[in-house]
Design an enzyme around this catalytic site. Sequence first.
Site, mmCIF file in Angstrom:
data_model
loop_
_atom_site.group_PDB
_atom_site.id
_atom_site.type_symbol
_atom_site.label_atom_id
_atom_site.label_comp_id
_atom_site.label_asym_id
_atom_site.label_seq_id
_atom_site.Cartn_x
_atom_site.Cartn_y
_atom_site.Cartn_z
ATOM 1 N N ASP A 158 0.849 -1.199 0.000
ATOM 2 C CA ASP A 158 0.000 0.000 0.000
ATOM 3 C C ASP A 158 0.884 1.249 0.000
ATOM 4 O OD1 ASP A 158 -2.401 -1.704 0.487
ATOM 5 O OD2 ASP A 158 -1.334 -2.097 2.345
ATOM 6 N N HIS A 186 -4.678 -3.441 6.334
ATOM 7 C CA HIS A 186 -4.469 -3.708 4.899
ATOM 8 C C HIS A 186 -5.811 -4.130 4.310
ATOM 9 C CE1 HIS A 186 -2.996 -4.984 1.069
ATOM 10 N NE2 HIS A 186 -3.493 -6.188 1.264
HETATM 11 P P1 NAD Z 1 -2.011 -18.423 -4.080
HETATM 12 O O1 NAD Z 1 -3.359 -19.011 -3.888
HETATM 13 O O2 NAD Z 1 -1.395 -18.357 -5.438
HETATM 14 O O3 NAD Z 1 -0.977 -19.186 -3.152
HETATM 15 C C1 NAD Z 1 -1.232 -19.479 -1.819
HETATM 16 C C2 NAD Z 1 -0.464 -20.745 -1.483
HETATM 17 O O4 NAD Z 1 -0.594 -20.963 -0.095
HETATM 18 C C3 NAD Z 1 -0.990 -21.987 -2.195
HETATM 19 O O5 NAD Z 1 0.080 -22.624 -2.887
HETATM 20 C C4 NAD Z 1 -1.530 -22.845 -1.051
HETATM 21 O O6 NAD Z 1 -1.351 -24.236 -1.283
HETATM 22 C C5 NAD Z 1 -0.663 -22.353 0.096
HETATM 23 N N1 NAD Z 1 -1.214 -22.634 1.432
HETATM 24 C C6 NAD Z 1 -2.510 -22.630 1.834
HETATM 25 N N2 NAD Z 1 -2.595 -22.999 3.114
HETATM 26 C C7 NAD Z 1 -1.331 -23.228 3.543
HETATM 27 C C8 NAD Z 1 -0.787 -23.653 4.773
HETATM 28 N N3 NAD Z 1 -1.561 -23.932 5.823
HETATM 29 N N4 NAD Z 1 0.545 -23.788 4.862
HETATM 30 C C9 NAD Z 1 1.335 -23.529 3.813
HETATM 31 N N5 NAD Z 1 0.874 -23.147 2.611
HETATM 32 C C10 NAD Z 1 -0.449 -22.989 2.484
HETATM 33 O O7 NAD Z 1 -2.079 -16.987 -3.417
HETATM 34 P P2 NAD Z 1 -1.062 -15.765 -3.594
HETATM 35 O O8 NAD Z 1 -1.485 -14.957 -4.769
HETATM 36 O O9 NAD Z 1 0.328 -16.258 -3.517
HETATM 37 O O10 NAD Z 1 -1.454 -14.894 -2.316
HETATM 38 C C11 NAD Z 1 -1.203 -15.364 -1.011
HETATM 39 C C12 NAD Z 1 -1.893 -14.501 0.014
HETATM 40 O O11 NAD Z 1 -1.356 -13.180 0.013
HETATM 41 C C13 NAD Z 1 -3.395 -14.314 -0.200
HETATM 42 O O12 NAD Z 1 -4.017 -14.385 1.074
HETATM 43 C C14 NAD Z 1 -3.506 -12.907 -0.747
HETATM 44 O O13 NAD Z 1 -4.777 -12.348 -0.492
HETATM 45 C C15 NAD Z 1 -2.429 -12.230 0.045
HETATM 46 N N6 NAD Z 1 -1.946 -10.940 -0.476
HETATM 47 C C16 NAD Z 1 -1.608 -9.991 0.464
HETATM 48 C C17 NAD Z 1 -1.133 -8.771 0.043
HETATM 49 C C18 NAD Z 1 -0.743 -7.717 1.055
HETATM 50 O O14 NAD Z 1 -0.411 -6.598 0.615
HETATM 51 N N7 NAD Z 1 -0.736 -7.949 2.352
HETATM 52 C C19 NAD Z 1 -0.997 -8.511 -1.315
HETATM 53 C C20 NAD Z 1 -1.317 -9.503 -2.235
HETATM 54 C C21 NAD Z 1 -1.804 -10.728 -1.798
HETATM 55 C C1 LMR Z 2 -3.683 -6.620 -2.588
HETATM 56 O O1 LMR Z 2 -3.634 -5.603 -1.868
HETATM 57 O O2 LMR Z 2 -3.265 -6.625 -3.768
HETATM 58 C C2 LMR Z 2 -4.285 -7.890 -2.042
HETATM 59 O O3 LMR Z 2 -4.311 -7.852 -0.641
HETATM 60 C C3 LMR Z 2 -5.644 -8.104 -2.605
HETATM 61 C C4 LMR Z 2 -6.229 -9.429 -2.207
HETATM 62 O O4 LMR Z 2 -7.402 -9.421 -1.768
HETATM 63 O O5 LMR Z 2 -5.546 -10.455 -2.320
#
Ligand code: NAD
Ligand code: LMR
Length: 327
Positions: A158, A186
Site C-alpha cells: 500500500d 491492509h
Molecule cells: P495463491 O493461492 O497463489 O498461493 C497461496 C499458497 O498458499 C498456495 O500454494 C496454497 O497451497 C498455500 N497454502 C494454503 N494454506 C497453507 C498452509 N496452511 N501452509 C502452507 N501453505 C499454504 O495466493 P497468492 O497470490 O500467492 O497470495 C497469497 C496470500 O497473500 C493471499 O491471502 C492474498 O490475499 C495475500 N496478499 C496480500 C497482500 C498484502 O499486501 N498484504 C498482497 C497480495 C496478496
Molecule cells: C492486494 O492488496 O493486492 C491484495 O491484498 C488483494 C487481495 O485481496 O488479495
Amino acid sequence: MAPVNVTVTGAAGQIGYALLFRIASGALLGPDTKVNLRLLEIPQAVKAAEGTAMELDDCAFPLLSGIEVTDDAKKAFDGANVALLVGARPRTKGMERGDLLEANGGIFKPQGEAINAGAASDVKVLVVGNPANTNALIAQQHAPDVPAGRFTAMTRLDHNRALSQLAAKLGVGVADIKKLTIWGNHSATQYPDIFHAEVSGKNAAEAVNDEAWLADTFIPTVAKRGAAIIEARGASSAASAANAAIDHIHDWVLGTPAGDWTSMAVPSDGSYGVPEGIISSFPVTCANGEYTIVQGLEVNEFSRARIDASVAELVEERDAVKGLGLI
Ligand code: NAD
Ligand code: LMR
C-alpha cells in the site's frame, strides 16, 4: 557468518514464485548474506514447491546455501530467523467473513505454535496472507514465548502504491517523496496519509493543494488498488506483493534510509490512540534490526477520522476472532 534461515509459507503460490528467486539472489538480506530456504506447503502443493526448488537450484545462486520443502510446520519454522507467512485461505464464493477468519485461524494458529516451539530467538515474522493484520494477531497470540513485536503484517505494498500515485500526480520520481504513511488495516479502510510527506523537501499536501483529489481520487485509488489488480489480472497482485515483502524485511533488518520512514503493521503500543496490541499500520523507522513507531506527528481532523475508521475495523476483526475462540 552462518546462513540465515528464511521460511516461506505458501511457497507454491503466485507470490511464492515471485518471491523466492529474489530472496535467493540477495535482494532480501543483501549481497553478503547466505540464506537457507524452508518452503512450507500443504501436502497437495508440495510437488509444485519441489519444482520451484529445482528451478532455484538451476539458478546456481551463490548466496543460496540450501532448500528444504515440507508440509510440516514444525520442521519449516525450526531455527527460522525470518518467517514470511504468505499462504492463506482465500475467500471463495458464498463464504462469510466469519468462515474466512475461522479458516485462516486453522492456518495461523498452528503456524504461531510452530514458531513458538522452534524459531530462532531473533525471529522476525511478516504476515502477507489476508486478512494479514488479523492473521498476524492470531499467530502472535499462539507464540507467547516470542516477543509480541516480532509479528508484523504487510502494508508496504500500500505504501509503494501510494508513492507511485503521488509521484504521478506531482510529476516527480518516487525517490523524491519521503515520509509517506499508511495507517490502519491492509484493507479498503486503510488510510494513506500525505500530510507529513515531503516532496523534494516541501510538504506534499501543500504541493498537491487539492483536498478533493486527496479524498476522492488518491485515497480510494490506493485503498482499492488490490481489487483493481484482481479485476484486471484475474488474480491478486503477486510480483508487487512479493516486492513489498522484500522491502519490508530488507528495511527491518538493514534499516530505513536517513530522513525517511516506511509503513509497517505492528502491534500498537497505544501510539496515536490505536488500542494497544492491535496490529495496525504506522510510520516506522528501522535501525539495528528493530523498528520504532515515529512519534509526535500532528494528526489533523481529516486524518483522525480515517485512522479511527480503519482501526475500528481492526478492533472488530480482533473481537470476531476472539468470539470464534481463535485467540
Ligand atoms: P495463491 O493461492 O497463489 O498461493 C497461496 C499458497 O498458499 C498456495 O500454494 C496454497 O497451497 C498455500 N497454502 C494454503 N494454506 C497453507 C498452509 N496452511 N501452509 C502452507 N501453505 C499454504 O495466493 P497468492 O497470490 O500467492 O497470495 C497469497 C496470500 O497473500 C493471499 O491471502 C492474498 O490475499 C495475500 N496478499 C496480500 C497482500 C498484502 O499486501 N498484504 C498482497 C497480495 C496478496
Ligand atoms: C492486494 O492488496 O493486492 C491484495 O491484498 C488483494 C487481495 O485481496 O488479495
